[in-house]
Design an enzyme around this catalytic site. Structure first.
Site, PDB file in Angstrom:
ATOM      1  CB  SER A  31      -0.926   0.000   1.217  1.00  0.00           C
ATOM      2  OG  SER A  31      -0.180  -0.152   2.406  1.00  0.00           O
ATOM      3  CG  ASN A 118      -3.973  -5.217  13.023  1.00  0.00           C
ATOM      4  OD1 ASN A 118      -3.415  -5.072  11.935  1.00  0.00           O
ATOM      5  ND2 ASN A 118      -4.314  -6.394  13.514  1.00  0.00           N
ATOM      6  CG  HIS A 164     -42.028  18.994 -12.365  1.00  0.00           C
ATOM      7  ND1 HIS A 164     -42.190  17.650 -12.116  1.00  0.00           N
ATOM      8  CD2 HIS A 164     -42.808  19.641 -11.460  1.00  0.00           C
ATOM      9  CE1 HIS A 164     -43.049  17.483 -11.113  1.00  0.00           C
ATOM     10  NE2 HIS A 164     -43.431  18.683 -10.696  1.00  0.00           N
ATOM     11  CB  SER A 284     -15.276  24.433 -29.154  1.00  0.00           C
ATOM     12  OG  SER A 284     -15.194  23.687 -30.345  1.00  0.00           O
ATOM     13  CE  LYS A 290     -19.830  24.568 -27.797  1.00  0.00           C
ATOM     14  NZ  LYS A 290     -21.093  24.154 -27.197  1.00  0.00           N
ATOM     15  CD  GLU A 297     -19.794  20.871 -19.468  1.00  0.00           C
ATOM     16  OE1 GLU A 297     -19.798  19.881 -20.196  1.00  0.00           O
ATOM     17  OE2 GLU A 297     -19.469  22.010 -19.844  1.00  0.00           O
ATOM     18  CE1 TYR A 324      -6.200  -3.789   8.798  1.00  0.00           C
ATOM     19  CE2 TYR A 324      -5.151  -5.908   8.441  1.00  0.00           C
ATOM     20  CZ  TYR A 324      -5.375  -4.605   8.056  1.00  0.00           C
ATOM     21  OH  TYR A 324      -4.787  -4.125   6.916  1.00  0.00           O
ATOM     22  CD  GLN A 329      -2.814  -2.499   2.329  1.00  0.00           C
ATOM     23  OE1 GLN A 329      -2.106  -2.627   3.321  1.00  0.00           O
ATOM     24  NE2 GLN A 329      -2.524  -3.060   1.174  1.00  0.00           N
TER      25      GLN A 329
HETATM   26  N1  ARG Z   1      -1.216  -1.270   5.469  1.00  0.00           N
HETATM   27  C1  ARG Z   1      -2.145  -1.937   6.358  1.00  0.00           C
HETATM   28  C2  ARG Z   1      -3.500  -1.270   6.208  1.00  0.00           C
HETATM   29  O1  ARG Z   1      -3.565  -0.217   5.703  1.00  0.00           O
HETATM   30  C3  ARG Z   1      -1.670  -1.840   7.752  1.00  0.00           C
HETATM   31  C4  ARG Z   1      -2.197  -2.886   8.680  1.00  0.00           C
HETATM   32  C5  ARG Z   1      -1.536  -4.139   8.493  1.00  0.00           C
HETATM   33  N2  ARG Z   1      -1.926  -5.088   9.465  1.00  0.00           N
HETATM   34  C6  ARG Z   1      -1.704  -6.380   9.290  1.00  0.00           C
HETATM   35  N3  ARG Z   1      -2.114  -7.159  10.217  1.00  0.00           N
HETATM   36  N4  ARG Z   1      -1.150  -6.852   8.214  1.00  0.00           N
HETATM   37  O2  ARG Z   1      -4.514  -1.801   6.558  1.00  0.00           O
END
Ligand code: ARG
Length: 466
Positions: A31, A118, A164, A284, A290, A297, A324, A329
């Protein structure tokens, strides 16, 4: 000098593993590509965690100090783009810890005592989101101010009100703008109510709490939380605060999108109610004449994606067992995207409203189409001729039909013609159905009478701009 993090082979949790994750797993799991954003919040929480560990005699004061200094160095590195990020290290939390250990050595390995990623990720996400929501609230306030300034400027200007999208009754432009001030006010109230989420998850550890004698109040306090979450399972599983923020962004976008839609309609030459600043329009590539309302938009278009973010995370969360799961994530990209997009579109709308020019003459001109004061005529029959409303509605309908056949507006009908329909009709009726009389008569609370609207502008300024 770039740090050596990319030379690392083993994951922090690799003790019980004999093989490293496949590249596919590593990429899927990572991530870091998006959660870098959390670095300041994560480091802030880690510093307070380390200080608390020292205050509780779980680690030494000197160790806590070393950890803090190391974390501040990591923060500088990330800020100055010196940190190398790599998917093997998964997320921002692991990157920071790994780099800390590289910088300060084995003392850095004590930071993760009495916590888990977590509770760590829940804490960092909350801190980050809390600060960003403050920015959104400030932008909502600025937008309300821009709308109130225009309402004040146009306090006497009349426009056709629609239902309407058909001509309905005349209203004040200021009244119309105040409707949006109220909508964005509700959004701000939703923001205020997010304060109930301002409770710290830190110290819940993985899911069960911890064996160490920690002081959760201390870290909560220092991180600006109003208290602590009192169930460790809930604390690490809860993403209600993210869902509430995604819901808030969706509602803001519904309001922004409806305002955009009106701006688009108003700027079309068929209406010609407004001139948009060149700053918020585009041209445009083929049609030289235009001028398109692209900002409006785009805001209308982006509302689809914001509602998509909302649906995405609600769907992710609905079937997860406690506590968790890695599914969670998936909270980050929708959250980050919705917040960034909401800020940028609020800024665009503020700019558009500040620079838009309303054309009251054109608005008033369109009030001559569509028999806008027919309801006032029906009300006159009720008040002056003692008719019940259903009969007066029918009678007025007949008069509208005659006017339509003759190609005249209601007030242009001759008294002679009107008397043929009902001999009790007097010329007072014609005065009662002027635009101004119609507007002035809407004195019920929340109605469009100028005295009401002036008062509402003052109340709104008092309530929202302090
Ligand atoms: N990058 C993880 C998330 O955003 C962090 C938590 C990871 N926890 C674990 N038990 N692998 O959720």
């Amino acid at each position: 000098m770039k740090n050596k993090i990319n030379k690392r082979k083993k994951n922090l949790w690799a003790g019980r593993f004999s093989e490293t994750p496949s590249e596919i797993m590593s990429d899927l799991n990572a991530s870091i590509g998006f959660d870098k954003k959390l670095y300041e919040a994560d480091i802030k929480a880690s510093i307070h965690h380390a200080e608390m560990l020292a205050n509780q005699n779980i680690i030494k004061k000197s160790e806590s100090k070393k950890i803090k200094d190391g974390l501040l160095k990591v923060r500088e590195e990330i800020k100055n783009n010196k940190m190398i990020f790599k998917n093997d290290l998964e997320d921002i939390h692991t990157h920071i810890e790994a780099r800390l250990i590289e910088i300060i050595g084995s003392t850095g390995k004590k930071l993760h005592t009495a916590r888990s990623r977590n509770d760590q990720v829940a804490t960092a996400t909350k801190i980050w989101a809390r600060e960003e929501c403050k920015n959104i609230n400030n932008l909502l306030k600025k937008l309300q101010k821009a709308l109130l300034d225009k309402a004040t400027l146009h306090i006497n200007d009349i426009m056709p009100g629609f239902t309407h999208l058909q001509p309905a009754q005349p209203v004040l432009l200021a009244h119309h703008l105040l409707a949006y001030v109220n909508m964005f006010g509700r959004d701000r109230e939703s923001y205020f109510s997010l304060s109930r989420h301002n409770l710290s998850p830190l110290g819940s550890a993985a899911l069960a709490g911890t064996n160490y004698n920690i002081n959760r109040e201390e870290t909560a306090n220092k991180m600006g939380f109003e208290g602590i979450m009192r169930n460790s399972l809930d604390a690490v599983s809860d993403r209600d605060f993210v869902l509430d923020i995604l819901n808030l962004c969706s509602l803001i976008f519904i309001h922004l999108s409806r305002l955009s839609e009106e701006i688009i309609i108003w700027s079309s030459p068929g209406f010609n109610f407004v001139t948009l600043s060149d700053k918020y329009s585009t041209g445009s590539s083929i049609m030289p004449q235009k001028k398109n309302p692209d900002a409006a938009e785009l805001i209308r278009g982006k509302s689809g994606r914001i509602i998509g973010n909302y649906v995405a995370l609600f769907t992710v969360m609905k079937g997860l067992p406690l506590a968790y799961s890695k599914d969670m994530q998936e909270d980050k990209e929708p959250l980050f995207d919705s917040i960034e997009t909401t800020k940028s579109c609020l800024n665009a709308m503020i700019g558009m409203i500040e620079t838009i020019k309303f054309i009251p003459k054109e608005m008033k001109l369109m009030c001559s189409i569509g028999f806008l004061t027919a309801t006032d005529m029906a009300d006159w029959f009720v008040k002056e001729l003692n008719m019940n409303f259903r009969d007066s509605h029918k009678l007025t309908g007949k008069i509208v039909k005659i006017a339509e056949e003759k190609g005249l507006s209601l007030e242009k009908l001759s008294l002679k013609d009107l008397k043929k329909i009902n001999p009790k009709i007097s010329k007072n009726l014609l005065a009662a159905i002027s635009l101004e009389r119609s507007i002035n008569s809407k004195t019920s609370i929340g109605g469009t009478a100028p005295l009401n609207v002036k008062k509402e502008i003052l109340l709104a300024k008092e309530k929202w701009l302090k």
